[in-house]
Write a protein that holds these residues in place. Structure first.
Motif, PDB file in Angstrom:
ATOM      1  N   ARG A   1      32.103  14.051 -27.267  1.00 23.45           N
ATOM      2  CA  ARG A   1      30.804  13.643 -27.832  1.00 23.45           C
ATOM      3  C   ARG A   1      29.977  14.862 -28.235  1.00 23.45           C
ATOM      4  N   LEU A   2      29.935  15.863 -27.354  1.00 18.07           N
ATOM      5  CA  LEU A   2      29.175  17.081 -27.653  1.00 18.07           C
ATOM      6  C   LEU A   2      29.773  17.817 -28.852  1.00 18.07           C
ATOM      7  N   ALA A   3      31.079  17.884 -28.886  1.00 24.16           N
ATOM      8  CA  ALA A   3      31.742  18.567 -30.005  1.00 24.16           C
ATOM      9  C   ALA A   3      31.439  17.856 -31.318  1.00 24.16           C
TER      10      ALA A   3
ATOM     11  N   ALA B   1      28.804  16.074 -32.017  1.00 22.38           N
ATOM     12  CA  ALA B   1      27.393  16.286 -32.351  1.00 22.38           C
ATOM     13  C   ALA B   1      27.145  17.681 -32.929  1.00 22.38           C
ATOM     14  N   ARG B   2      27.938  18.635 -32.503  1.00 24.36           N
ATOM     15  CA  ARG B   2      27.742  20.032 -32.947  1.00 24.36           C
ATOM     16  C   ARG B   2      28.591  20.411 -34.155  1.00 24.36           C
ATOM     17  N   GLU B   3      29.552  19.595 -34.506  1.00 21.06           N
ATOM     18  CA  GLU B   3      30.503  19.941 -35.574  1.00 21.06           C
ATOM     19  C   GLU B   3      29.822  19.899 -36.945  1.00 21.06           C
ATOM     20  N   PRO B   4      29.819  21.015 -37.665  1.00 23.08           N
ATOM     21  CA  PRO B   4      29.172  21.032 -38.980  1.00 23.08           C
ATOM     22  C   PRO B   4      30.031  20.443 -40.104  1.00 23.08           C
TER      23      PRO B   4
ATOM     24  N   ARG C   1      33.857  16.302 -37.874  1.00 20.84           N
ATOM     25  CA  ARG C   1      32.910  15.521 -37.080  1.00 20.84           C
ATOM     26  C   ARG C   1      33.332  14.057 -37.041  1.00 20.84           C
TER      27      ARG C   1
ATOM     28  N   GLU D   1      34.309  11.822 -33.823  1.00 18.91           N
ATOM     29  CA  GLU D   1      33.623  10.550 -33.580  1.00 18.91           C
ATOM     30  C   GLU D   1      34.612   9.400 -33.463  1.00 18.91           C
TER      31      GLU D   1
END
Length: 64
Positions: free
Chosen positions: A36-38, A40-43, A48, A52
């Motif tokens: 989840r954190l990855a 949210a941070r993935e540009p 992303r 998800e």
């Protein structure tokens, strides 16, 4: 002295198959949180979305 013992191939095969099936639907909570954190941070949009989708798939599997 050796503690080696013979294990039937079918027993080993069945155990590995069961473990592989389990790990496709059951992951530790900290790994899911990390995904989840990855996400949210993935540009990168495609990366992303992939993260998800992993999260979504594990959440659906947990309900079933």
């Amino acid at each position: 002295m050796s503690d080696v013992r013979a294990i039937a191939v079918s027993v080993l095969r069945d155990a590995v198959a069961r473990l592989l099936a389990d790990c496709n639907v059951e992951i530790p909570a900290d790994i899911l949180t990390g995904l989840r954190l990855a996400a949210a941070r993935e540009p990168a949009p495609l990366a992303r979305r992939t993260l998800e989708q992993f999260v979504h798939n594990y959440e659906v599997a947990a309900v079933d």
